[in-house]
Design a protein around this motif. Structure first.
Motif, PDB file in Angstrom:
ATOM      1  N   ARG A 270      41.432  32.222  41.901  1.00 36.53           N
ATOM      2  CA  ARG A 270      40.535  31.202  42.433  1.00 36.53           C
ATOM      3  C   ARG A 270      39.127  31.772  42.443  1.00 36.53           C
ATOM      4  N   TYR A 271      38.255  31.170  41.666  1.00 38.75           N
ATOM      5  CA  TYR A 271      36.890  31.670  41.526  1.00 38.75           C
ATOM      6  C   TYR A 271      36.028  31.240  42.709  1.00 38.75           C
ATOM      7  N   GLY A 272      36.284  30.047  43.217  1.00 36.00           N
ATOM      8  CA  GLY A 272      35.522  29.531  44.349  1.00 36.00           C
ATOM      9  C   GLY A 272      35.495  28.021  44.316  1.00 36.00           C
ATOM     10  N   GLY A 273      35.577  27.384  45.496  1.00 40.49           N
ATOM     11  CA  GLY A 273      35.568  25.927  45.541  1.00 40.49           C
ATOM     12  C   GLY A 273      36.720  25.356  44.754  1.00 40.49           C
ATOM     13  N   GLU A 274      36.410  24.431  43.835  1.00 42.45           N
ATOM     14  CA  GLU A 274      37.455  23.827  43.004  1.00 42.45           C
ATOM     15  C   GLU A 274      37.558  24.510  41.646  1.00 42.45           C
ATOM     16  N   GLU A 275      36.932  25.668  41.494  1.00 46.94           N
ATOM     17  CA  GLU A 275      36.894  26.353  40.206  1.00 46.94           C
ATOM     18  C   GLU A 275      37.884  27.515  40.172  1.00 46.94           C
ATOM     19  N   PHE A 276      38.602  27.629  39.059  1.00 44.84           N
ATOM     20  CA  PHE A 276      39.597  28.678  38.858  1.00 44.84           C
ATOM     21  C   PHE A 276      39.288  29.435  37.571  1.00 44.84           C
ATOM     22  N   THR A 277      39.773  30.658  37.494  1.00 41.80           N
ATOM     23  CA  THR A 277      39.620  31.488  36.301  1.00 41.80           C
ATOM     24  C   THR A 277      40.997  31.886  35.795  1.00 41.80           C
ATOM     25  N   ILE A 278      41.187  31.790  34.477  1.00 41.38           N
ATOM     26  CA  ILE A 278      42.424  32.239  33.846  1.00 41.38           C
ATOM     27  C   ILE A 278      42.055  33.358  32.891  1.00 41.38           C
TER      28      ILE A 278
ATOM     29  N   LEU B 148      49.941  47.209  55.953  1.00 38.02           N
ATOM     30  CA  LEU B 148      49.124  47.509  54.779  1.00 38.02           C
ATOM     31  C   LEU B 148      49.202  46.373  53.765  1.00 38.02           C
ATOM     32  N   GLU B 149      50.407  45.813  53.579  1.00 35.65           N
ATOM     33  CA  GLU B 149      50.552  44.688  52.666  1.00 35.65           C
ATOM     34  C   GLU B 149      49.794  43.470  53.179  1.00 35.65           C
ATOM     35  N   HIS B 150      49.829  43.265  54.498  1.00 42.14           N
ATOM     36  CA  HIS B 150      49.061  42.156  55.077  1.00 42.14           C
ATOM     37  C   HIS B 150      47.562  42.351  54.815  1.00 42.14           C
ATOM     38  N   GLY B 151      47.093  43.583  54.944  1.00 43.50           N
ATOM     39  CA  GLY B 151      45.690  43.848  54.652  1.00 43.50           C
ATOM     40  C   GLY B 151      45.354  43.594  53.192  1.00 43.50           C
ATOM     41  N   HIS B 152      46.286  43.916  52.314  1.00 41.27           N
ATOM     42  CA  HIS B 152      46.070  43.652  50.888  1.00 41.27           C
ATOM     43  C   HIS B 152      45.963  42.150  50.639  1.00 41.27           C
ATOM     44  N   GLN B 153      46.813  41.367  51.302  1.00 43.13           N
ATOM     45  CA  GLN B 153      46.758  39.919  51.132  1.00 43.13           C
ATOM     46  C   GLN B 153      45.433  39.356  51.631  1.00 43.13           C
ATOM     47  N   ILE B 154      44.946  39.862  52.760  1.00 39.48           N
ATOM     48  CA  ILE B 154      43.656  39.404  53.285  1.00 39.48           C
ATOM     49  C   ILE B 154      42.539  39.703  52.285  1.00 39.48           C
ATOM     50  N   ALA B 155      42.603  40.895  51.685  1.00 41.11           N
ATOM     51  CA  ALA B 155      41.521  41.330  50.811  1.00 41.11           C
ATOM     52  C   ALA B 155      41.554  40.657  49.450  1.00 41.11           C
ATOM     53  N   PHE B 156      42.749  40.417  48.892  1.00 40.40           N
ATOM     54  CA  PHE B 156      42.834  40.028  47.495  1.00 40.40           C
ATOM     55  C   PHE B 156      43.438  38.649  47.245  1.00 40.40           C
ATOM     56  N   LEU B 157      44.065  38.034  48.224  1.00 37.91           N
ATOM     57  CA  LEU B 157      44.664  36.720  48.005  1.00 37.91           C
ATOM     58  C   LEU B 157      43.840  35.638  48.692  1.00 37.91           C
ATOM     59  N   ASP B 158      43.692  34.515  48.006  1.00 37.87           N
ATOM     60  CA  ASP B 158      43.004  33.372  48.588  1.00 37.87           C
ATOM     61  C   ASP B 158      43.875  32.761  49.683  1.00 37.87           C
ATOM     62  N   GLU B 159      43.291  32.559  50.854  1.00 32.50           N
ATOM     63  CA  GLU B 159      44.079  32.120  52.011  1.00 32.50           C
ATOM     64  C   GLU B 159      44.665  30.731  51.820  1.00 32.50           C
ATOM     65  N   LEU B 160      43.932  29.822  51.203  1.00 27.39           N
ATOM     66  CA  LEU B 160      44.400  28.442  51.070  1.00 27.39           C
ATOM     67  C   LEU B 160      45.473  28.313  50.005  1.00 27.39           C
TER      68      LEU B 160
ATOM     69  N   GLY C 247      46.978  30.875  48.093  1.00 25.83           N
ATOM     70  CA  GLY C 247      47.947  31.952  47.971  1.00 25.83           C
ATOM     71  C   GLY C 247      47.876  32.709  46.661  1.00 25.83           C
ATOM     72  N   ILE C 248      46.948  32.366  45.770  1.00 27.49           N
ATOM     73  CA  ILE C 248      46.804  33.099  44.515  1.00 27.49           C
ATOM     74  C   ILE C 248      45.685  34.131  44.662  1.00 27.49           C
ATOM     75  N   PRO C 249      45.573  35.100  43.734  1.00 26.51           N
ATOM     76  CA  PRO C 249      44.489  36.090  43.839  1.00 26.51           C
ATOM     77  C   PRO C 249      43.114  35.422  43.857  1.00 26.51           C
ATOM     78  N   GLY C 250      42.215  35.998  44.633  1.00 25.52           N
ATOM     79  CA  GLY C 250      40.890  35.420  44.804  1.00 25.52           C
ATOM     80  C   GLY C 250      39.822  36.144  44.001  1.00 25.52           C
ATOM     81  N   ARG C 251      38.567  35.916  44.385  1.00 22.40           N
ATOM     82  CA  ARG C 251      37.417  36.433  43.641  1.00 22.40           C
ATOM     83  C   ARG C 251      37.397  37.964  43.627  1.00 22.40           C
ATOM     84  N   ARG C 252      37.739  38.582  44.730  1.00 28.47           N
ATOM     85  CA  ARG C 252      37.724  40.047  44.784  1.00 28.47           C
ATOM     86  C   ARG C 252      38.766  40.640  43.833  1.00 28.47           C
ATOM     87  N   ALA C 253      39.946  40.022  43.785  1.00 25.11           N
ATOM     88  CA  ALA C 253      40.972  40.490  42.854  1.00 25.11           C
ATOM     89  C   ALA C 253      40.524  40.301  41.409  1.00 25.11           C
ATOM     90  N   LEU C 254      39.825  39.204  41.137  1.00 25.27           N
ATOM     91  CA  LEU C 254      39.312  38.968  39.788  1.00 25.27           C
ATOM     92  C   LEU C 254      38.297  40.044  39.401  1.00 25.27           C
TER      93      LEU C 254
END
Length: 411
Positions: A304-312, A228-240, A242-249
């Motif tokens: 990570r918002y996408g590409g080289e762009e990040f959101t804080i 389940l934790e692995h599934g959470h990482q797939i869904a919400f963490l950026d693979e490259l 390791g920080i939260p990705g667009r879906r988590a944002l």
């Protein structure tokens, strides 16, 4: 210690009290629930198996099947008192071969249990269980093998069939699985480690009533949580990075209150950097920037918002309260020494790369960020307008010469 490491440690600690306390408590206070406890491993392991199929975790699936086979053998053939050489031989062979097979599943190519390519793994599991039963039923040969093992078995207590060599072997297998996990960090490595620790604890306390049922029930729960934790990482963490990705944002933005500040930032001249040094180096830059941004103070959360762009994102803060933290992280990245090495110069080991960073062996380049900041206000009353305002401020920072911070106008 990462979140996955903390989860693994919690799951390992969970096995020990289950072995020491749960079986005796059920037998003493709820004898009518003994049948339910004996059936529980099938439910928890079955749930873990189905979830591993959903998230395509083939190694976890086959290790779960191995655990089900081990418990089935114990439940049907070794549930009663260990009387006679045949039962002891089956117990010893199971304790010796199951951890080895778990390690072998970590080495073999990953296959899905319910796929035609997984047929070889099924045959391997069937071969183990069939060999255990076949050897124990082989008459004189089984007696000879038992006679060879018996003098080498150190019994921790008269009522326990646990040999010292068996426990030491299982401990070595657990250490090997732990090393694989530290090197690779996959959920299948966690599964092999949990199964080996379960077998070791069962060996140490096999004389306790319902020990196998309680341990394998907890093992199934632990495997379920791990997948389940692995599934959470797939869904919400950026693979490259390791920080939260667009879906988590997007999820975080739905939970915000009426006051928050959002900063959009991207890496200056990143496309030119990629074209000059290659995408592999560009990926290293993205990981570096994500790691440095994650150290932002003031309660900021980086995505990570996408590409080289990040959101804080700063919940409950105004731009004035966030300015110092954003300026500090911008300056930190500007001053961080990043060395571009050729493929021959770049160390294969990550720790060696960290030790060599900033010293010789390549060309040092400067990485800078531009940031645009906006807050929720009367002018920017919803999330979309705040993001758009921060993007506009980011564009203004680019026009101002880059490597700076600009804020969206409030009026």
């Amino acid at each position: 210690m990462s979140a996955s490491d903390r989860t693994l440690l919690f799951l390992l600690v969970l096995l020990l009290p289950a072995a020491l306390w749960l079986p005796g408590y059920v037998v003493m206070h709820y004898p009518e629930q003994v049948f339910l406890l004996r059936s529980t491993p099938w439910y928890t392991l079955g749930a873990a198996l189905l979830l591993s199929q959903v998230y395509q975790q083939g190694r976890v699936g086959f290790i779960t099947l191995l655990a089900m086979g081990c418990y089935g053998l114990i439940h049907t053939r070794l549930a009663g008192p260990m009387i006679g050489p045949q039962a002891e031989l089956e117990f010893w062979l199971l304790g010796l071969c199951a951890p080895l097979l778990a390690l072998l599943l970590l080495v073999l190519p990953e296959r899905q249990p319910f796929h035609r390519l997984g047929l070889g793994h099924w045959l391997l599991l069937a071969l183990l269980l069939g060999a255990l039963i076949g050897i124990s039923q082989s008459g004189d040969w089984a007696m000879s093998l038992h006679a060879w093992l018996a003098p080498r078995a150190f019994l921790f207590m008269d009522s326990s069939p646990a040999p010292l060599l068996l426990v030491l072997w299982q401990l070595m297998c657990a250490c090997a699985a732990w090393l694989v996990y530290l090197n690779r960090g996959e959920s299948g490595d966690v599964a092999a480690l949990l199964l080996t620790v379960t077998l070791m604890l069962m060996t140490l306390g096999f004389a306790r009533p319902l020990i196998a049922a309680s341990l394998f029930a907890v093992l199934g729960l632990a495997l379920f949580v791990s997948v389940l934790e692995h599934g959470h990482q797939i869904a919400f963490l950026d693979e490259l990075t390791g920080i939260p990705g667009r879906r988590a944002l997007n999820l975080a933005l739905k939970r915000l209150g009426r006051r928050y500040t959002l900063a959009m930032t991207d890496i200056d001249h990143f496309k030119k950097f990629n074209d000059t040094y290659g995408h592999d180096v560009g990926d290293e830059v993205l990981k570096l920037v994500a790691a440095r941004l994650s150290k932002v103070k003031g309660g900021g959360k980086v995505y990570r918002y996408g590409g080289e762009e990040f959101t804080i994102l700063f919940a409950g803060k105004t731009p004035k309260q966030c300015r110092a933290a954003l300026e500090a992280v911008r300056q930190d990245i500007e001053e961080y020494p990043f060395m571009v090495r050729s493929s021959k110069e770049r160390p294969e080991d990550n720790q060696d790369g960290k030790r060599q960073r900033g010293s010789g062996g390549g060309k040092q380049v400067q990485i800078t960020l531009s940031l645009g900041v906006a807050q929720r206000s009367r002018k920017y009353g919803d999330v979309e307008s705040v993001i758009k305002a921060a993007d506009t401020a980011l564009y203004a920072a680019k026009k101002a010469g880059r490597n700076c911070i600009r804020q969206a106008p409030e009026k």
